[in-house]
Design an enzyme around this catalytic site. Structure first.
Site, short mmCIF file in Angstrom:
data_model
loop_
_atom_site.label_atom_id
_atom_site.label_comp_id
_atom_site.label_asym_id
_atom_site.label_seq_id
_atom_site.Cartn_x
_atom_site.Cartn_y
_atom_site.Cartn_z
N GLY C 28 0.84 -1.18 0.00
CA GLY C 28 0.00 0.00 0.00
C GLY C 28 0.88 1.23 0.00
O GLY C 28 1.97 1.23 0.59
N ASN C 29 0.45 2.26 -0.68
CA ASN C 29 1.19 3.51 -0.64
C ASN C 29 0.29 4.65 -1.08
O ASN C 29 -0.59 4.48 -1.91
CB ASN C 29 2.46 3.45 -1.52
CG ASN C 29 2.19 2.85 -2.87
OD1 ASN C 29 1.50 3.44 -3.70
ND2 ASN C 29 2.71 1.67 -3.14
N SER C 45 9.81 2.90 0.14
CA SER C 45 9.55 1.49 -0.19
C SER C 45 9.81 0.58 1.01
O SER C 45 10.85 0.70 1.67
CB SER C 45 10.47 1.08 -1.34
OG SER C 45 10.26 -0.26 -1.69
N GLY C 46 8.84 -0.30 1.29
CA GLY C 46 9.07 -1.39 2.25
C GLY C 46 9.40 -0.96 3.67
O GLY C 46 10.04 -1.72 4.40
N SER C 74 8.70 4.44 -2.88
CA SER C 74 7.89 3.29 -3.25
C SER C 74 8.18 2.89 -4.69
O SER C 74 8.29 3.75 -5.57
CB SER C 74 6.41 3.66 -3.11
OG SER C 74 5.62 2.71 -3.78
N SER C 75 8.26 1.59 -4.93
CA SER C 75 8.57 1.13 -6.29
C SER C 75 7.44 1.47 -7.26
O SER C 75 7.65 1.43 -8.48
CB SER C 75 8.83 -0.38 -6.29
OG SER C 75 7.72 -1.06 -5.76
N ASP C 76 6.27 1.83 -6.74
CA ASP C 76 5.16 2.23 -7.61
C ASP C 76 5.20 3.71 -7.99
O ASP C 76 4.28 4.21 -8.66
CB ASP C 76 3.82 1.91 -6.93
CG ASP C 76 3.60 0.42 -6.77
OD1 ASP C 76 3.82 -0.32 -7.75
OD2 ASP C 76 3.21 -0.02 -5.68
N HIS C 95 -2.74 3.62 -3.44
CA HIS C 95 -2.69 2.29 -4.04
C HIS C 95 -2.71 1.25 -2.92
O HIS C 95 -1.97 1.37 -1.94
CB HIS C 95 -1.41 2.13 -4.86
CG HIS C 95 -1.17 0.72 -5.33
ND1 HIS C 95 -2.13 -0.02 -5.97
CD2 HIS C 95 -0.08 -0.09 -5.25
CE1 HIS C 95 -1.64 -1.22 -6.28
NE2 HIS C 95 -0.41 -1.29 -5.84
N HIS C 97 -3.70 -3.23 -1.97
CA HIS C 97 -4.15 -4.54 -2.44
C HIS C 97 -5.36 -4.95 -1.61
O HIS C 97 -5.47 -6.11 -1.22
CB HIS C 97 -3.02 -5.57 -2.33
CG HIS C 97 -1.93 -5.42 -3.34
ND1 HIS C 97 -1.11 -6.46 -3.72
CD2 HIS C 97 -1.52 -4.35 -4.08
CE1 HIS C 97 -0.23 -6.03 -4.63
NE2 HIS C 97 -0.46 -4.75 -4.85
N ASP C 120 -22.71 7.28 -4.78
CA ASP C 120 -22.36 8.49 -4.03
C ASP C 120 -20.90 8.91 -4.27
O ASP C 120 -20.56 10.08 -4.07
CB ASP C 120 -22.56 8.24 -2.53
CG ASP C 120 -23.99 8.49 -2.09
OD1 ASP C 120 -24.62 9.43 -2.62
OD2 ASP C 120 -24.49 7.76 -1.21
N HIS C 169 -3.73 -7.18 -10.79
CA HIS C 169 -2.88 -6.49 -9.83
C HIS C 169 -3.74 -5.98 -8.66
O HIS C 169 -3.82 -6.64 -7.63
CB HIS C 169 -2.12 -5.38 -10.55
CG HIS C 169 -1.14 -4.65 -9.69
ND1 HIS C 169 -0.08 -3.96 -10.21
CD2 HIS C 169 -1.06 -4.49 -8.35
CE1 HIS C 169 0.62 -3.42 -9.21
NE2 HIS C 169 0.04 -3.73 -8.09
N TYR C 227 -25.78 17.45 0.39
CA TYR C 227 -25.49 16.50 1.48
C TYR C 227 -24.50 17.15 2.44
O TYR C 227 -23.60 17.86 2.02
CB TYR C 227 -24.91 15.21 0.89
CG TYR C 227 -24.67 14.13 1.90
CD1 TYR C 227 -25.67 13.21 2.20
CD2 TYR C 227 -23.44 14.03 2.53
CE1 TYR C 227 -25.43 12.19 3.11
CE2 TYR C 227 -23.20 13.02 3.45
CZ TYR C 227 -24.20 12.10 3.74
OH TYR C 227 -23.97 11.11 4.65
#
Lengths: 232, 232, 232, 232
Positions: C28-29, C45-46, C74-76, C95, C97, C120, C169, C227
């Protein structure tokens, strides 16, 4: 005092059901039996678990007549009493509406034994009772719930498969004492959940073979058990 | 002060929904009605539950006109108001997007009664409203949500089945007071979850019979109820 | 200092993902962008979430070149950078998973809009990217992940449907700032979970109609939103 | 003392299994091996996790003969020992009955690789062992469980796919040390859960392509890994 200890055991068994997430709202009750005295100790009806004290538990004879206690016993008492009379080896009973076991009961399907987790606790599939007839429902409903359970175990040893699904209702489990009954209710729910996932992954999943089933059940039960630390 | 007490009840009912895991983000609201005064107390719109105080609640008349309160009421107020006007026996309403009940609503399927857990709270399947027409959506949308709910209960007693699924939206539940409404929203979600599991285990599962359904509902409701401790 | 504040926002957005149960292990990032400065702030990263400090975050330019920070980003990052360059309205990206959104991505199915909870937040189904080609994977894989996302939004407004499923992915979500991106990742997972349950209950479930979809999305977004509490 | 450190690692790995929700009741055990000394450190049988101390762990040789420790070792020890003898690269083993992985094992289906989460940890589908024969069950059952696992990896590198499903039983995972084994057991359960959801959403879901599978696995493993912070 044996009865004082049984009260504590029954209270703890009721709380075990809650701690293991098996109880929805007040849908759950555990009881124990003092065989020599012929007395049942059971949860009172509709009392919140967090406030229950040993003295709130109700003591009845084996026909459900209150002997001690100011509160009304669980409305499922006649079912418990019928099982204690019919199954002399059992010392405790636990009833829940735990969601996966209840789903199998609502689906009117016995739970097949798909793996060793189930086999470690139950020496066969979890049986499903007959759907109760209108006469059984309109008559002594809770006592007749016991009747259909007993009928489902005709020719079987209730200690070999210590649980049942009452059709369109939910599970009852039992054991040598109230703690074992609550533990079996817990393992029943786990077996029900994994059996649900198993048929979802493979609609044609088959039960494990008899040899593996025997091996696992007998690894934990009976004279040749070798799981856990030696008791001597 | 009746209204001060109702504010507290409505706040607690809103928090009950959160504590029981029925509310996703701010998707949830509970209200109560003071019938004699003709006043509704409802959650304000989009305010975090953890900071809500009794004074933040909004008081309106039965047509949704604000009488007290600085904040904007929940945007679902016109639905609540329509139900209070149409169903004179109800004293509280709870709306959530609880996930299993919402899934049935999104699937456009009423929830069949497969077991006694459902039967204890709802005397029949949980109805599904009609899909709203474009005119109903483009008009007074929230009031018309009330209209389709009321239509779904034509000829039925809303206290016998105190919940509904609004098609492609989610559940509304109600009861004699805000606490009962929140409890019914909780039991609806449990019934929805177990019904989901039931049809997954057996796609041809059938509803429980009328006799068993009656027995369970009437064990807890009405003149012959015998569940729980006597009130007298 | 705008950048100092952005560091804090990005750290909080990363922690929001964890608190909402969207992150499995370190999958996640979240990032944010300072448009005027042309700088991205992103998770390293990590690195375990519980020990992350604002100063551990990495600052890069819009092409992913590190400007500040001792740790590897992050590698992403190349995916984030590609999206910031292509979608000028977005201020944050998240991002994960998260398991239900990932399951839809693995099943190579866009998530239909079955209800108002989805409507919504997302003005249409959640799109699925093309399966990446071997060349796209063997080349600049993470940058090309951005390429297939951008291709999936050709002719669409990324702020109207602020999330996507990358085939085989998992999900990416975005928003006006890092907090909104994390909120959209959370609502995406809820929509994915309820859509999963919906098709399980009814394999032929249909998406809600355009009128209802518009009504709900526009109730919360754009000039006619009504709302929540008025901002003025 | 290398062995003292290994005891602590094995205890932590056992607790990791519990903290990550992979252990049902006492169904779980982790071990480690000291290759130079030829010694295995393993959990004792049926002892509650919360009371386990490093000194309670049992030390055996590679054939399962106890060298140190007053308690009986886990009944699954012969399986662990067989794997340590057959797979020289592994330094730790974790066995659980985690529910989704167990469901795939009960369904007698290998777990396909549907996405990058799986590919990051396992370079291929999770294999399923043969169903054990009656002779294998009636003979040295636990050692033969090792035999069928080893057979399932014939011609494969056990470090490339560090987990297996024993048919009708459950998963075993391993790694370079006990912590890695427990981590792989955790990621296996996550992959099993998401694969379950994937086939439920799309019964015809296909595995991800080889190029993407390689890219993700090799991003984290081997000489060209570029995920996380540089170790130097």
């Amino acid at each position: 005092m044996r009865l004082a200890k049984l009260r504590e055991q029954v209270l703890e068994a009721n709380l075990d059901l809650v701690r293991r997430g098996l109880v929805l709202s007040t849908f759950g009750n555990a009881s124990g039996v003092a065989r020599k005295e012929g007395l049942i100790v059971i949860k009172p009806s509709g009392v919140p678990y967090e406030r229950m004290k040993p003295k709130d538990l109700v003591v009845t004879d084996l026909h459900g007549k209150t002997v001690e206690g100011a509160l009304r016993p669980s409305s499922d008492l006649p079912t418990h009493a019928a099982l204690y009379r019919a199954f002399p080896a059992i010392g405790g009973i636990a009833h829940t509406h735990s969601e996966y076991a209840t789903a199998w009961a609502q689906a009117r399907k016995p739970i097949p034994c798909f793996g060793t987790t189930h086999a470690d606790y139950f020496h066969g599939p979890i049986p499903l009772t007959d759907v109760m007839t209108d006469d059984e429902i309109n008559g002594e409903y809770e006592a007749n719930t016991g009747t259909v359970i007993i009928r489902a175990f005709k020719g079987m040893d209730p200690m070999a498969v210590p649980a049942v699904l009452v059709a369109n209702h939910g599970p009852f489990a039992w054991g040598a004492d109230p703690q074992k009954a609550a533990e079996n209710a817990w393992m029943l729910e786990a077996a029900a959940r994994m059996a649900f996932l198993t048929v979802a992954v493979n609609a044609n999943a088959v039960a494990l073979g008899k040899t593996l089933h025997d091996r696992h059940f007998l690894r934990k039960h009976g004279a040749k058990a070798y799981y856990g630390q030696a008791k001597s």
